[in-house]
Design a protein around this motif. Sequence first.
Motif, PDB file in Angstrom:
ATOM      1  N   LEU A  69     -57.246 -37.578  18.943  1.00 31.63           N
ATOM      2  CA  LEU A  69     -57.923 -36.531  18.320  1.00 31.63           C
ATOM      3  C   LEU A  69     -57.017 -35.430  17.467  1.00 31.63           C
ATOM      4  CD1 LEU A  69     -60.326 -35.904  21.094  1.00 31.63           C
ATOM      5  CD2 LEU A  69     -60.798 -37.175  18.727  1.00 31.63           C
ATOM      6  N   GLN A  72     -56.362 -37.246  14.093  1.00 34.06           N
ATOM      7  CA  GLN A  72     -57.444 -37.137  13.158  1.00 34.06           C
ATOM      8  C   GLN A  72     -57.549 -35.711  12.467  1.00 34.06           C
ATOM      9  OE1 GLN A  72     -61.112 -38.667  14.872  1.00 34.06           O
ATOM     10  NE2 GLN A  72     -59.989 -40.500  15.687  1.00 34.06           N
ATOM     11  N   LYS A  75     -54.987 -34.926  10.125  1.00 31.74           N
ATOM     12  CA  LYS A  75     -55.420 -35.418   8.690  1.00 31.74           C
ATOM     13  C   LYS A  75     -56.474 -34.745   7.727  1.00 31.74           C
ATOM     14  CE  LYS A  75     -54.042 -40.390   9.869  1.00 31.74           C
ATOM     15  NZ  LYS A  75     -54.304 -41.654  10.189  1.00 31.74           N
ATOM     16  N   GLN A  76     -57.322 -34.277   8.594  1.00 34.46           N
ATOM     17  CA  GLN A  76     -58.664 -33.626   7.815  1.00 34.46           C
ATOM     18  C   GLN A  76     -57.863 -32.327   7.399  1.00 34.46           C
ATOM     19  OE1 GLN A  76     -61.484 -33.292  10.900  1.00 34.46           O
ATOM     20  NE2 GLN A  76     -62.329 -35.219  10.831  1.00 34.46           N
ATOM     21  N   GLN A 182     -49.196 -33.048  10.789  1.00 39.61           N
ATOM     22  CA  GLN A 182     -49.667 -34.287  11.002  1.00 39.61           C
ATOM     23  C   GLN A 182     -48.730 -35.351  11.312  1.00 39.61           C
ATOM     24  OE1 GLN A 182     -51.520 -36.112   7.397  1.00 39.61           O
ATOM     25  NE2 GLN A 182     -51.259 -38.097   8.108  1.00 39.61           N
ATOM     26  N   GLU A 186     -48.598 -37.495  14.904  1.00 38.88           N
ATOM     27  CA  GLU A 186     -48.463 -38.803  14.981  1.00 38.88           C
ATOM     28  C   GLU A 186     -47.290 -39.144  15.879  1.00 38.88           C
ATOM     29  OE1 GLU A 186     -50.239 -39.886  10.402  1.00 38.88           O
ATOM     30  OE2 GLU A 186     -48.122 -39.781  10.759  1.00 38.88           O
TER      31      GLU A 186
END
Length: 310
Positions: A69, A72, A75-76, A182, A186
């Motif tokens: 999560l 994600q 990335k947004q 990000q 990751e």
Amino acid sequence: MKRYLLLVALLAGCSDVPPDNNYTGYVEARQLLVAAPQSGWLLEQSVTEGQQVQAGHALFHLEADREGLDVQLAKQVVMQKQALLADLQKGARQEVLDRLSAQITEANARLELAELVAARETQTAAQLLSSQASLDQAIANLAVAKAQVTQLEDQLAEARLSARPDVISAAQADLEAAQQRQRISEWQQSQRFVTAGQSGWVDDVFYRPGEFVMAGTPVLSILLNGQFKVRFYVPASVLSGLQLGQQVRIQAEGKPVPLTGTISFMAKQAEFTPPVLYSKGSRDKLVFLVEADLAEDADLPVGLPVDVSL
């Protein structure tokens, strides 16, 4: 424990007093403890005891729902920052540009009309058919019309420009920070999936799926390929004559040709002969641990008794 019991059984038939410069030892392999880099529930284990693994082979992974999560969300945020920067670099929206273009067209029409009126008033004034006041008004209206066209053209040119350089630089820095976040997310997610760092075979598994593992706690151990060594014990009188890098001869069962080892470690502290090498003549003697590295192609099972000749 099972390894030591096996050694006791295998060494039971050895001579009580070894010949001069001949000592009993056993094969060992360097062990790699693979720990969990983060705390979490052990979700899946991909290997079992005795299984051969290569570098990069999947070993186990922890549950990673929260980390997924986070990735994600990161990335947004990056997408939002990219869109904002692109908007700042493009200038005003097309609707604004179209409206300014229409206003310029209208202003140019008024300018043409003002030019015609000014030209006519100039002719009629020269022929004394109109007053000087009418000519002055026509000239003033022409000047106003020109100014309006110039002003609207400047507004259109400004609208087509991107945002100020300092605003764009701030947006670019904001985007880079989001991209860094990000990458961190990751990386955090990748730490939940553990792979083998070196080749070998799985020696022991300490945790099973469904158990909670604390960060830094070994989950399994790997005996490394090509990193075999022989451990043997010598008295102080012999230790003083040994040196690091010295070669020793190793005779192992099943190997008709003696192997060569290189002394890589000599203990500085004495100890009593370990139980695994007990004999009537040596159980009460103080000895020193010595380790000798074997060649990579030795291919000997761990725990195998050997005779070491100096």
